[in-house]
Design a protein around this motif. Structure first.
Motif, PDB file in Angstrom:
ATOM      1  N   UNK A  51       0.843  -1.187   0.000  1.00  0.00           N
ATOM      2  CA  UNK A  51       0.000   0.000   0.000  1.00  0.00           C
ATOM      3  C   UNK A  51       0.882   1.243   0.000  1.00  0.00           C
ATOM      4  N   UNK A  52       0.353   2.293  -0.628  1.00  0.00           N
ATOM      5  CA  UNK A  52       1.044   3.573  -0.722  1.00  0.00           C
ATOM      6  C   UNK A  52       2.484   3.443  -1.235  1.00  0.00           C
ATOM      7  N   UNK A  53       2.672   2.717  -2.316  1.00  0.00           N
ATOM      8  CA  UNK A  53       4.042   2.593  -2.844  1.00  0.00           C
ATOM      9  C   UNK A  53       4.453   3.842  -3.613  1.00  0.00           C
ATOM     10  N   UNK A  54       5.758   4.106  -3.666  1.00  0.00           N
ATOM     11  CA  UNK A  54       6.275   5.036  -4.665  1.00  0.00           C
ATOM     12  C   UNK A  54       6.266   4.294  -6.002  1.00  0.00           C
ATOM     13  N   UNK A  55       5.781   4.960  -7.044  1.00  0.00           N
ATOM     14  CA  UNK A  55       5.701   4.319  -8.365  1.00  0.00           C
ATOM     15  C   UNK A  55       6.471   5.145  -9.395  1.00  0.00           C
ATOM     16  N   UNK A  56       7.020   4.459 -10.379  1.00  0.00           N
ATOM     17  CA  UNK A  56       7.904   5.095 -11.353  1.00  0.00           C
ATOM     18  C   UNK A  56       7.587   4.607 -12.765  1.00  0.00           C
TER      19      UNK A  56
END
Lengths: 113, 112
Positions: A29-34
């Motif tokens: 949950x609430x990951x940093x995404x790229x």
């Protein structure tokens, strides 16, 4: 365990057509995404990253945009594709703390003709 | 600004020979270093990383890399390569964990 999905795997689009690539992450949950792009014979270029819903940071000015409508969904878009948009697009998510790492999806190969 | 240099775009080597893939970085602050491997038509997989502590880090498949602060290097080595090690290898650096800066990659070609 966490997994990251990208689709489609391969896409051939005409110049001037729109684009939508999707990336979803499971198991966190609430990951940093790229979003990265890998052009032929070149390294990876960071295009966008997001630290939360609706929060997008753009790294380079270009013909693309990104959106994060849900916590674990990251979308790469274009209104009108250019030939130079061809490449291998990779989505990644980040694990922080002692396990600090970015994990990559399988990628989408885009060919603009 | 950070940058990563992988001088060798391609490294041909015979099976069971040793190999070194070079990586140099530039950064004005403390860095964290990564090596990723990419097999054909696949995404990137983490091979090994240096965050802190011992400057020599190892992967489960026999690769190792040593962080050398004075030479700003993080070269990747393996004493004996296999055909299955044929892939593209990317070095990356980060100073904040939020973003990685990648080198242009080195293609390792292992032949029998």
């Amino acid at each position: 365990s966490q997994t990251i999905h990208q689709w489609p795997a391969t896409l051939v689009q005409p110049v001037g057509s729109p684009l939508s690539l999707e990336c979803t992450v499971e198991g966190t949950s609430n990951p940093n995404l790229y979003w990265y792009r890998q052009a032929a014979g070149r390294g990876l270029q960071l295009l966008f990253y997001s630290v939360g819903i609706g929060q997008i940071s753009s790294e380079v000015p270009q013909n693309l945009s990104a959106s994060r409508p849900q916590d674990r969904q990251f979308i790469l878009s274009s209104k009108k594709l250019l030939l130079s948009d061809s490449g291998f697009y990779l989505c990644a998510w980040r694990v922080g703390g002692r396990r600090e790492t970015q994990y990559f999806g399988p990628g989408t190969r885009l060919l603009v003709l | 600004a950070q940058s990563v240099t992988q001088l060798d775009s391609q490294v041909p080597v015979f099976e069971e020979a040793p190999v070194e893939l070079r990586c140099n970085y530039s950064s004005s602050v403390s860095v964290y270093l990564f090596w990723y491997v990419q097999y054909p038509n696949q995404g990137l997989q983490l091979l090994l990383k240096y965050l802190s502590g011992s400057t020599l880090v190892e992967s489960i498949n026999g690769f190792e890399a040593e962080f050398n602060k004075s030479q700003t290097s993080f070269h990747l080595r393996k004493p004996s390569v296999h055909i299955s090690d044929t892939a593209e290898y990317f070095c990356a650096v980060s100073d904040s964990f939020q973003k990685l800066v990648f080198g242009t990659g080195t293609r390792l070609l292992v032949s029998p």
